[in-house]
Design a protein around this motif. Sequence first.
Motif, mmCIF file in Angstrom:
data_model
loop_
_atom_site.group_PDB
_atom_site.id
_atom_site.type_symbol
_atom_site.label_atom_id
_atom_site.label_comp_id
_atom_site.label_asym_id
_atom_site.label_seq_id
_atom_site.Cartn_x
_atom_site.Cartn_y
_atom_site.Cartn_z
ATOM 1 N N THR A 60 0.830 -1.205 0.000
ATOM 2 C CA THR A 60 0.000 0.000 0.000
ATOM 3 C C THR A 60 0.865 1.255 0.000
ATOM 4 N N ALA A 61 1.953 1.235 0.758
ATOM 5 C CA ALA A 61 2.869 2.377 0.758
ATOM 6 C C ALA A 61 3.531 2.554 -0.604
ATOM 7 N N ARG B 61 1.721 4.555 -3.256
ATOM 8 C CA ARG B 61 1.637 5.995 -3.032
ATOM 9 C C ARG B 61 2.710 6.762 -3.777
ATOM 10 N N SER C 127 4.471 2.357 8.425
ATOM 11 C CA SER C 127 5.153 2.840 7.227
ATOM 12 C C SER C 127 4.153 3.359 6.201
ATOM 13 N N ALA C 128 3.049 2.626 6.001
ATOM 14 C CA ALA C 128 2.030 3.084 5.056
ATOM 15 C C ALA C 128 1.342 4.347 5.555
ATOM 16 N N LEU D 55 3.493 7.477 4.873
ATOM 17 C CA LEU D 55 3.515 7.913 3.482
ATOM 18 C C LEU D 55 2.197 8.539 3.056
ATOM 19 N N PRO E 126 9.774 9.784 4.068
ATOM 20 C CA PRO E 126 9.384 8.528 3.425
ATOM 21 C C PRO E 126 10.473 7.463 3.452
#
Length: 384
Positions: free
Chosen positions: A43-44, A47, A329-330, A333, A360
């Motif tokens: 998912t991150a 982005r 992490s996600a 971001l 990031p």
Amino acid sequence: MSRTESTAVRPPVSGDLPDTGGRRLPRTLHPVAWWLWALALATAVSRTNNPLLLFLVLAVLGHVISMRRTEAPWARGFKYYLYLALTVVALRVVFRAVFATGITPRDHFLFSLPRIPTPDWYAGIELGGPVSLEALLSAATDGLRLACMLCCIGAANTLANPKRALRVLPGALYELGVAVTVSLSVAPQLVQSVQRVHRARRLRAGRTKGVRALRGIAVPVLEDALERSLRLAAAMDSRGYGRAGSATKRSRRLTGALMLLGMCGLCTGAYGLLDATAPKLIGLPALAFGGVLCVAGLRLGGRRVTRTTYRPDPWRFEEWAVAGCGVLSAVLLFAGVGFDAAELNPSIYPLSWPTLPMVPAAAVLLAGAAGFLAPPPRPAGGIR
């Protein structure tokens, strides 16, 4: 006569742990934790198209896999995901070069392909023409993002035991999970069969090579696969696999309707969240409504399946830590705090080297902490 005292040996208690000198005991991490970590990292990745961040994600995946993978057959397949990722990038670049989109005066011209005329019903699409450096770099970056997402899924398949993941599936999805688990284990088992037959042939004198050896390898491998399939079918039949049980026709229809409506709600909610121009009711409310319907359908469908689990996988601090570092992490971001959102998607006009945003990059490195937070895997042949 002197009386000797004997010291009774206390039997071990299930809660006692051996003294390891402060080291963590090897154990298998819960498969759901690895999947949450990998899906959050994917998912991150969705982005950004910054190539520096994408290469950093690949480095983090390689680091975690090298530290925490086991010796199981499914844990050796990450290199094939890398081959698939390279194929995706190459195909994306080739398609961008073949299907011309035109160049601007600011583009750096590389070469030109011969134009192929297209019929009238294929208007708007050109085959061949000039190809610029900017077009190829844009295609390579888009392909690299998709390749990173594929590698994230490959990391989950490499680190998580698919047979253990079958335990945590809802009862309504148990039969589908069994089919997926069997299909995933076919390729590693065939590879093992080929290796065994190849080693046996090397021990024999007068072995043939090349195409002539194909029959001597294929026949034993197919025979082994057939025997393994018959054993699996007999074991599944003895355990009542595929039987409807006490489920009525009405309950099966209701379960199907709830799952269908729930999936429609999830798709509508996802579209509402991704499209900024969509009404607000199509976003989170539709997503929540679809999730409730799906959970209700799974609960209702799971009543007809009765399962028992021997020694279920625990969910401890390590599982929370691994899943949490991926989710965090996600979140970092998507939050866009502490950095410019344009740094996640650098422009190729003018053509320049992309910058590496610190926040990031730190978020991606945080996902790499799973290699240290997860317990060491069990050695091959160890006791569960």
